[in-house]
Design a protein around this motif. Structure first.
Motif, PDB file in Angstrom:
ATOM      1  N   CYS A  59      -5.112   9.725  44.565  1.00  0.00           N
ATOM      2  CA  CYS A  59      -6.388   9.353  43.946  1.00  0.00           C
ATOM      3  C   CYS A  59      -6.793  10.395  42.902  1.00  0.00           C
TER       4      CYS A  59
ATOM      5  N   LEU B  80     -10.341   2.164  43.353  1.00  0.00           N
ATOM      6  CA  LEU B  80      -9.513   3.358  43.537  1.00  0.00           C
ATOM      7  C   LEU B  80     -10.233   4.384  44.412  1.00  0.00           C
TER       8      LEU B  80
ATOM      9  N   CYS C 113     -14.943   9.638  43.019  1.00  0.00           N
ATOM     10  CA  CYS C 113     -13.497   9.494  42.917  1.00  0.00           C
ATOM     11  C   CYS C 113     -12.869  10.719  42.248  1.00  0.00           C
TER      12      CYS C 113
ATOM     13  N   THR D 268      -9.676   4.511  48.713  1.00  0.00           N
ATOM     14  CA  THR D 268      -8.866   5.659  49.143  1.00  0.00           C
ATOM     15  C   THR D 268      -9.258   6.122  50.552  1.00  0.00           C
TER      16      THR D 268
ATOM     17  N   SER E   1      -7.124   9.084  39.216  1.00  0.00           N
ATOM     18  CA  SER E   1      -8.522   8.756  38.930  1.00  0.00           C
ATOM     19  C   SER E   1      -8.761   8.719  37.420  1.00  0.00           C
TER      20      SER E   1
ATOM     21  N   SER F 225     -11.821  13.196  45.519  1.00  0.00           N
ATOM     22  CA  SER F 225     -10.408  13.158  45.886  1.00  0.00           C
ATOM     23  C   SER F 225      -9.820  14.572  45.944  1.00  0.00           C
TER      24      SER F 225
ATOM     25  N   LEU G 130      -4.110   2.071  48.593  1.00  0.00           N
ATOM     26  CA  LEU G 130      -5.515   1.975  48.960  1.00  0.00           C
ATOM     27  C   LEU G 130      -5.702   1.200  50.258  1.00  0.00           C
TER      28      LEU G 130
END
Lengths: 144, 516
Positions: free
Chosen positions: B411, B485, B422, B489, B415, B426, B361
C-alpha cells in the motif's frame, strides 16, 4: 541534448499529436527510445503540450515505468507479489542479487498475471515461470 | 499425413516454454496452430492433437507424442477432463478452442451475434437486457453494470466514452489477461455493444504495461475488426506500472495524461468521466460477459448464480496450488471446493494454512471458513471480498505476519498519495508491525512525556498497546481513505492478525467486529 536526439524527440511528440491525452504514449516512446526521460525531454514535452515542466515532472515521477536517470544495464523484473511469495520467491532474492552484482538490475514488480506457475520474472517482453535458484542464476548469467 | 497440433500462445504458456515446443513440432513436420489457453495452467505447455491433450510437454516429448506414445503426459480428451467438464463456461466458452486473432474462428463460434442483436433491439432495449441479466461489475466493487450504462445512456453530451479497465494488478488474477490474449474480439464486441447502447463512439482499453502480449493481440484485433464495430472507434492505452490506476478515477486521470491520483466522488464517472464527459468504466470481465447476455438473452445469464450475485464468475486459482488455472462457474461454490476439490490442495503437498481471496486488498481466510459460498454479500458479511475472483493459496510454511506487513508495504509503494490515511497510514503500519515482530514497543514521544501532558500515559508501551494501535490504524484507514487501496488494505492485515495471532507472537487478538 544532441540535435539528433532533439529531432527524434520532436518526431515522437508529433506522432502522438492527434491523440486525446497524449502524455503517457509520448513518455512510453521516450522511455523506450532513450532509456529514461531526461530533464530536457520534460521541458520539450511540457512546451509541446502547453503544460508546465512541473506537471510533466509530476507525471514522470508518479509512474514506476518512467525513469529519470538511465539504468545503464539490463533489467530483470522479478515479481514479489502474494502469489509468487506463496510459491517461494523470497528464497530466490539473495541468490538473484548475488548473481546480478553490478551487471544486472533486479527490479521488483508486482504481478505478471502468471500467478499459478510462479515465481515469475520478465526480461524485456519475455516472461519466465517456475523459477528456482539455478534457473534464475542461469537467466541472469545469460543477460548481456 | 500432416498432423495439426494446437498449442497455446498465451503469455503463461510462453513463460512455461510453449514456443520451444511449438518450434520442435514444426521441425518434426507437424502443422502448428497457436490457440488460446484452456486455463489448465499446471499442464502448460499443453499440446492438443485431435482433442487429446498432452501436458506439460517439453521439446523432448515431441517425437513420442507424434509416434502415438507419451502416455505419461497424456491426459486423454481435454474437454472431458474433470477440471474443464465441471465448469460452466459462458465468458470462456472459446478458451482453448480458437485462434485468438482469427476473425474466421470468432465468427464461426457465434462471434458478433450479441452486437447484431443489440443493433436489432436498439440502444434502450440493449441497456435493459444488461440490467435484467443482473451482471455486476467484475472488477471487485460489484456495482450493477446495467445501472451504470443506463446513467450514461441518459446523460446528454457531445461526446461519451467507453473505458475498459484492463489494469489487472491484483496478484492471483489473470482472467482479464486471458480474455485479452485469448479472445480479444469478445472484449471488442462487448465494448461496441456498450458504445451502441450508451451512445458513445469512442472507447479506450487501459491495459497494464506488464501485459505486452495482451496489448499486441488487442492492437491486431482492433485493427482487423474496425470495419465491424464502425462507427465505434477503439484504442489501447498502455499503463505505466502504477497499481492504483486500476481504481477507476485514477485510471481516467492516467488516460488524460495526468498523475494517476484518485478523484473524489461525486461526481461519478458515469456523468463526469474521461475529459469531463459521461463515461462507462467497466472491467474486462464485465464487458466480456456482455456479448453472451445479448446473444443468448438476459435470462440465460441470470439463471446462473445465487442471491444478488447472478451469472458466472471466472475464478482464478493461484499461488501454492496443485491445479492452478481458470475456473469459471456460477456463484455459490464454496471456497473449500475450489481449493481442495478443484485445486487439489497445495502444490507442495503440505496442509493449507490460509488463502487470500480478492488480491492484495482481500482478506486472508482460514480453512475453518472454507464453507463460505462464492457470493459478493457472503464475503462482505465476514469482512472479506471476492474482488476480481483471484485466490492465492498458502501452505503451512507461510508467515502470515510477514504477509500482513507486506500488505502495508504494498500500500505504501502503490499509494497515489492523495489522502493521508493511505499515504502515511501504510508507512506507519509497516513500522508498527516491525515493532510488534521485534518485540520492541515504542517508547513514549518527547511531547507525551512533557509535564504539561497530564493525561498522556507515561509508562512504557506494551505489546498489547501496539496491537491496539495497529487495530486503530486499520480502522482509520478503512473509514478514512478515499479509495479501495487504503480502504481495504486493513482487510489482509486484520484477518491475518485475527486468524494467526501466533505469527505475530500474541496469544489472541481482539479484532473489532465489522462496523458499518
Amino acid at each position: 541534448m544532441t540535435d539528433g536526439k532533439a529531432a527524434r524527440l520532436d518526431e515522437i511528440i508529433a506522432s502522438h499529436a492527434h491523440r486525446e491525452g497524449p502524455m503517457l504514449p509520448i513518455l512510453h516512446d521516450v522511455q523506450a527510445e532513450f532509456g529514461h526521460v531526461s530533464e530536457d525531454a520534460k521541458r520539450t514535452i511540457a512546451k509541446a503540450l502547453n503544460l508546465s515542466r512541473a506537471e510533466v515532472h509530476g507525471v514522470v515521477s508518479f509512474y514506476h515505468d518512467f525513469k529519470a536517470e538511465p539504468v545503464g544495464k539490463p533489467v530483470l523484473k522479478l515479481c514479489r507479489a502474494e502469489s509468487c511469495k506463496a510459491r517461494g520467491v523470497e528464497n530466490l532474492v539473495a541468490a538473484a542479487e548475488a548473481a546480478a552484482g553490478d551487471r544486472v538490475e533486479i527490479e521488483t514488480i508486482y504481478c505478471l498475471g502468471l500467478c499459478s506457475v510462479g515465481p515469475n520474472a520478465m526480461i524485456g517482453k519475455r516472461p519466465y515461470a517456475m523459477l528456482d535458484v539455478p534457473k534464475i542464476e542461469a537467466l541472469i548469467r545469460e543477460m548481456a | 499425413m500432416m498432423v495439426t497440433v494446437r498449442i497455446s500462445d498465451d503469455a503463461l504458456a510462453i513463460a512455461c516454454g510453449a514456443d520451444d515446443v511449438a518450434k520442435a513440432f514444426e521441425k518434426a513436420g507437424a502443422t502448428v496452430e497457436r490457440v488460446s489457453s484452456w486455463g489448465m495452467q499446471w499442464l502448460e505447455p499443453l499440446v492438443e492433437i485431435s482433442g487429446i491433450g498432452f501436458g506439460p510437454a517439453t521439446p523432448g516429448d515431441v517425437q513420442a507424442i507424434l509416434d502415438g506414445g507419451a502416455d505419461a503426459i497424456c491426459i486423454g480428451p481435454i474437454a472431458a477432463h474433470p477440471f474443464i467438464a465441471g465448469q460452466q463456461r459462458l465468458t470462456f466458452a472459446r478458451a482453448g478452442k480458437t485462434r485468438p486473432t482469427s476473425l474466421e474462428d470468432y465468427e464461426a463460434t457465434g462471434g458478433w451475434k450479441g452486437l447484431n442483436r443489440a443493433r436489432e433491439l436498439g440502444p434502450e432495449a440493449a441497456v435493459e437486457e444488461v440490467v435484467s441479466s443482473g451482471l455486476r461489475g467484475r472488477g471487485g466493487a460489484g456495482f450493477p453494470t446495467g445501472i451504470k450504462w443506463r446513467t450514461v445512456a441518459g446523460a446528454k453530451a457531445d461526446q461519451k466514452y467507453i473505458v475498459c479497465n484492463a489494469d489487472e494488478g491484483d496478484s492471483a488474477t489473470f482472467a482479464d489477461r486471458m480474455v485479452m490474449e485469448g479472445d480479444p474480439y469478445m472484449l471488442i464486441e462487448g465494448m461496441a455493444i456498450a458504445g451502441f447502447a450508451a451512445g458513445a463512439t469512442r472507447g479506450y482499453i487501459y491495459c497494464r504495461s506488464e501485459y505486452p502480449h495482451a496489448i499486441a493481440k488487442l492492437e491486431e484485433a482492433i485493427h482487423k475488426s474496425a470495419h465491424i464495430v464502425h462507427p465505434f472507434v477503439l484504442e489501447v492505452r498502455e499503463g505505466a506500472g502504477a497499481y492504483v490506476c486500476g481504481e477507476e478515477t485514477s485510471l481516467l486521470n492516467s488516460l488524460e495524461g495526468k498523475r494517476g491520483e484518485v478523484r473524489a466522488k461525486p461526481p461519478i464517472p458515469a456523468l463526469v468521466g474521461l475529459f469531463g464527459r459521461p463515461t462507462i468504466v467497466n472491467n474486462v470481465l464485465s464487458l466480456a460477459a456482455v456479448p453472451f447476455i445479448l446473444a443468448e438473452g438476459a435470462k440465460a445469464y441470470a439463471d446462473c448464480g445465487m442471491g444478488r450475485s447472478r451469472g458466472t464468475m471466472p475464478i482464478q486459482l493461484a499461488g501454492n496450488i496443485k491445479h492452478g488455472g481458470l475456473y469459471e462457474t456460477a456463484f455459490g461454490i464454496t471456497l473449500g471446493a475450489l481449493v481442495n476439490d478443484i485445486g487439489g490442495g497445495t502444490a507442495t503437498g503440505k496442509p493449507v494454512k490460509g488463502v487470500q481471496v480478492g488480491g492484495p486488498l482481500g482478506a486472508y481466510l482460514h480453512p475453518d471458513q472454507f464453507d463460505i459460498p462464492f457470493d459478493y454479500e457472503a464475503y462482505a458479511a465476514v469482512d472479506a471480498l471476492i474482488g476480481h475472483g483471484g485466490i492465492t493459496v498458502f501452505d503451512e510454511d507461510a508467515d502470515m505476519a510477514g504477509m500482513a506487513r507486506f500488505a502495508m508495504e504494498f500500500c505504501a509503494a502503490e499509494s497515489c498519495g492523495k489522502c493521508t490515511p493511505c499515504r502515511i497510514g501504510s508507512t506507519r503500519g509497516v513500522e508498527l508491525i516491525d515493532r510488534i515482530l521485534d518485540r520492541a514497543p515504542r517508547t513514549r514521544d518527547t511531547v507525551e512525556a512533557l509535564p504539561q501532558m497530564h493525561n498522556a500515559p507515561k509508562d512504557q508501551r506494551s505489546l498489547d498497546d501496539e496491537i491496539e494501535l495497529l487495530e486503530d490504524l486499520c480502522e482509520t484507514m478503512k473509514f478514512g481513505s478515499l479509495c479501495a487501496l487504503g480502504g481495504f488494505t486493513p482487510y489482509p492485515v486484520m484477518s491475518a492478525l485475527k486468524h494467526w495471532p501466533a505469527d505475530f507472537g500474541v496469544a489472541t487478538a481482539k479484532v473489532p467486529e465489522a462496523a458499518e
